[in-house]
Motif scaffolding. Structure first.
Motif, PDB file in Angstrom:
ATOM      1  N   ASP A 207      -3.520  -2.276  -0.974  1.00 43.78           N
ATOM      2  CA  ASP A 207      -2.150  -2.227  -0.470  1.00 43.78           C
ATOM      3  C   ASP A 207      -1.580  -3.636  -0.334  1.00 43.78           C
ATOM      4  OD1 ASP A 207       0.121  -0.743   0.905  1.00 43.78           O
ATOM      5  OD2 ASP A 207      -0.455  -2.203   2.432  1.00 43.78           O
ATOM      6  N   GLY A 208      -0.375  -3.823  -0.857  1.00 49.37           N
ATOM      7  CA  GLY A 208       0.235  -5.150  -0.873  1.00 49.37           C
ATOM      8  C   GLY A 208       0.517  -5.700   0.510  1.00 49.37           C
ATOM      9  N   THR A 209       0.983  -4.860   1.399  1.00 50.11           N
ATOM     10  CA  THR A 209       1.255  -5.320   2.759  1.00 50.11           C
ATOM     11  C   THR A 209      -0.014  -5.825   3.418  1.00 50.11           C
ATOM     12  OG1 THR A 209       3.048  -3.708   2.961  1.00 50.11           O
ATOM     13  CG2 THR A 209       2.170  -4.645   4.995  1.00 50.11           C
ATOM     14  N   ARG A 210      -1.101  -5.069   3.192  1.00 51.52           N
ATOM     15  CA  ARG A 210      -2.363  -5.460   3.795  1.00 51.52           C
ATOM     16  C   ARG A 210      -2.865  -6.760   3.189  1.00 51.52           C
ATOM     17  NH1 ARG A 210      -3.910   0.090   4.337  1.00 51.52           N
ATOM     18  NH2 ARG A 210      -4.781  -0.118   2.258  1.00 51.52           N
ATOM     19  N   ARG A 211      -2.744  -6.904   1.889  1.00 49.72           N
ATOM     20  CA  ARG A 211      -3.158  -8.169   1.264  1.00 49.72           C
ATOM     21  C   ARG A 211      -2.335  -9.328   1.813  1.00 49.72           C
ATOM     22  NH1 ARG A 211      -3.145  -5.382  -3.469  1.00 49.72           N
ATOM     23  NH2 ARG A 211      -1.332  -6.514  -4.248  1.00 49.72           N
ATOM     24  N   ALA A 212      -1.033  -9.110   2.000  1.00 49.54           N
ATOM     25  CA  ALA A 212      -0.183 -10.180   2.529  1.00 49.54           C
ATOM     26  C   ALA A 212      -0.630 -10.572   3.930  1.00 49.54           C
ATOM     27  CB  ALA A 212       1.272  -9.721   2.530  1.00 49.54           C
ATOM     28  N   LEU A 213      -1.016  -9.591   4.743  1.00 48.03           N
ATOM     29  CA  LEU A 213      -1.489  -9.896   6.090  1.00 48.03           C
ATOM     30  C   LEU A 213      -2.761 -10.727   6.024  1.00 48.03           C
ATOM     31  CD1 LEU A 213      -0.826  -6.430   7.778  1.00 48.03           C
ATOM     32  CD2 LEU A 213       0.200  -8.606   8.462  1.00 48.03           C
ATOM     33  N   LEU A 214      -3.664 -10.308   5.144  1.00 47.11           N
ATOM     34  CA  LEU A 214      -4.909 -11.052   4.999  1.00 47.11           C
ATOM     35  C   LEU A 214      -4.640 -12.467   4.485  1.00 47.11           C
ATOM     36  CD1 LEU A 214      -7.975 -11.060   5.109  1.00 47.11           C
ATOM     37  CD2 LEU A 214      -8.014 -10.025   2.831  1.00 47.11           C
ATOM     38  N   GLU A 215      -3.738 -12.569   3.543  1.00 52.39           N
ATOM     39  CA  GLU A 215      -3.383 -13.878   3.002  1.00 52.39           C
ATOM     40  C   GLU A 215      -2.822 -14.789   4.087  1.00 52.39           C
ATOM     41  OE1 GLU A 215      -0.621 -12.983  -0.111  1.00 52.39           O
ATOM     42  OE2 GLU A 215      -2.059 -11.725  -1.181  1.00 52.39           O
TER      43      GLU A 215
ATOM     44  N   SER B 280       5.317  -9.869   8.461  1.00 49.29           N
ATOM     45  CA  SER B 280       4.969  -8.754   7.580  1.00 49.29           C
ATOM     46  C   SER B 280       6.181  -7.989   7.077  1.00 49.29           C
ATOM     47  CB  SER B 280       4.035  -7.803   8.320  1.00 49.29           C
ATOM     48  OG  SER B 280       4.740  -7.162   9.368  1.00 49.29           O
ATOM     49  N   GLY B 281       7.218  -7.914   7.886  1.00 48.92           N
ATOM     50  CA  GLY B 281       8.352  -7.110   7.491  1.00 48.92           C
ATOM     51  C   GLY B 281       8.182  -5.635   7.791  1.00 48.92           C
ATOM     52  N   VAL B 282       7.095  -5.268   8.416  1.00 47.26           N
ATOM     53  CA  VAL B 282       6.918  -3.887   8.865  1.00 47.26           C
ATOM     54  C   VAL B 282       6.788  -3.877  10.379  1.00 47.26           C
ATOM     55  CG1 VAL B 282       5.852  -3.095   6.724  1.00 47.26           C
ATOM     56  CG2 VAL B 282       4.435  -3.989   8.565  1.00 47.26           C
ATOM     57  N   SER B 283       6.742  -2.677  10.944  1.00 48.23           N
ATOM     58  CA  SER B 283       6.737  -2.552  12.393  1.00 48.23           C
ATOM     59  C   SER B 283       5.413  -2.981  12.996  1.00 48.23           C
ATOM     60  CB  SER B 283       7.039  -1.107  12.787  1.00 48.23           C
ATOM     61  OG  SER B 283       6.027  -0.268  12.283  1.00 48.23           O
ATOM     62  N   GLN B 284       5.418  -3.232  14.276  1.00 50.55           N
ATOM     63  CA  GLN B 284       4.192  -3.643  14.963  1.00 50.55           C
ATOM     64  C   GLN B 284       3.104  -2.581  14.894  1.00 50.55           C
ATOM     65  OE1 GLN B 284       3.628  -2.418  18.715  1.00 50.55           O
ATOM     66  NE2 GLN B 284       1.568  -2.729  17.905  1.00 50.55           N
ATOM     67  N   PRO B 285       3.421  -1.309  15.133  1.00 53.35           N
ATOM     68  CA  PRO B 285       2.352  -0.312  15.008  1.00 53.35           C
ATOM     69  C   PRO B 285       1.725  -0.300  13.620  1.00 53.35           C
ATOM     70  CG  PRO B 285       4.197   0.612  16.181  1.00 53.35           C
ATOM     71  CD  PRO B 285       4.646  -0.722  15.689  1.00 53.35           C
TER      72      PRO B 285
END
Lengths: 112, 112
Positions: B23-31, B48-53
DNA sequence: CCAATACATAACCCTATGATTATGGGTTAA
DNA sequence: TTAACCCATAATCATAGGGTTATGTATTGG
């Protein structure tokens, strides 16, 4: 073509690659090709434990991800592993795995 | 029909790893963690551009995959990249990517 | 021509998953 | 104690995705 440091926006190639590898059945199919070489769908189906249509769909996904090549001969389709398709994975780890970059630096000339 | 355990073994760790990275969002967080070091959830949420939850759930998945560590201090949770968690990816490519095995052989001592 | 073969697509089911908003559970601070 | 804060979890929704069987499209062979 540096995608700016604002995280990977639309890295479709990397995304497709990791998604393709994220399924165990698909990995097993790819492993079979790496291990035993080019094979047609019926051979892959027998090993896979899933139905023939499912194999076709998995192979299509692997192909779009650049991990296999397809060669149609008559009514048979022969799939072969395309190991250099893993390059983006290496690239991603080299770029985003800081601790790895030293070890990976020797691998960066694999673009062929 | 029993599953052929020879090729499709239940490699839960590898599966969780590739799924986590798919998942791209997850990779971005890891990056972000790799790039800027340990961060708490609100910092990650802002980037991240997504919600806290959603960030919390993504981090939980990264944690289960062994790609991050969590350290709770008071009401804050600090996440850090665990780059050696990528080891199974290397291992998988070393084993199943025949053309790579030579180059990867030097990397196999990273188990810890 | 007709049947069998080999693969891909279609139609369908069910679960997984990414995303949201709302809420709960601890912790810090006033 | 109360309020604000940080994070996780719950409830919910929409879509993606893996699986099946059924059907379609070429191709080979009798």
């Amino acid at each position: 073509m540096m995608t700016d440091s604002r995280s990977a926006e639309r890295d479709d190639a990397t995304d497709a690659l990791f998604k393709a590898l994220s399924d165990g059945t698909r990995r097993a199919l790819l492993e079979a090709l790496v291990r035993d070489g080019e094979q047609n769908v019926q051979a892959l189906t027998q090993q896979s434990g899933v139905s023939q249509p499912m194999v076709s769909r998995h192979m299509a996904k692997l192909k779009r991800a650049g991990l296999v090549t397809a060669r149609r001969t008559g009514r048979e389709t022969w799939y072969a592993a395309r190991v250099k398709g893993l390059a983006p994975v290496i690239g991603w780890m080299a770029v985003h795995g800081a601790l790895w970059s030293q070890r990976f630096s020797a691998l960066e000339g694999l673009g062929e």
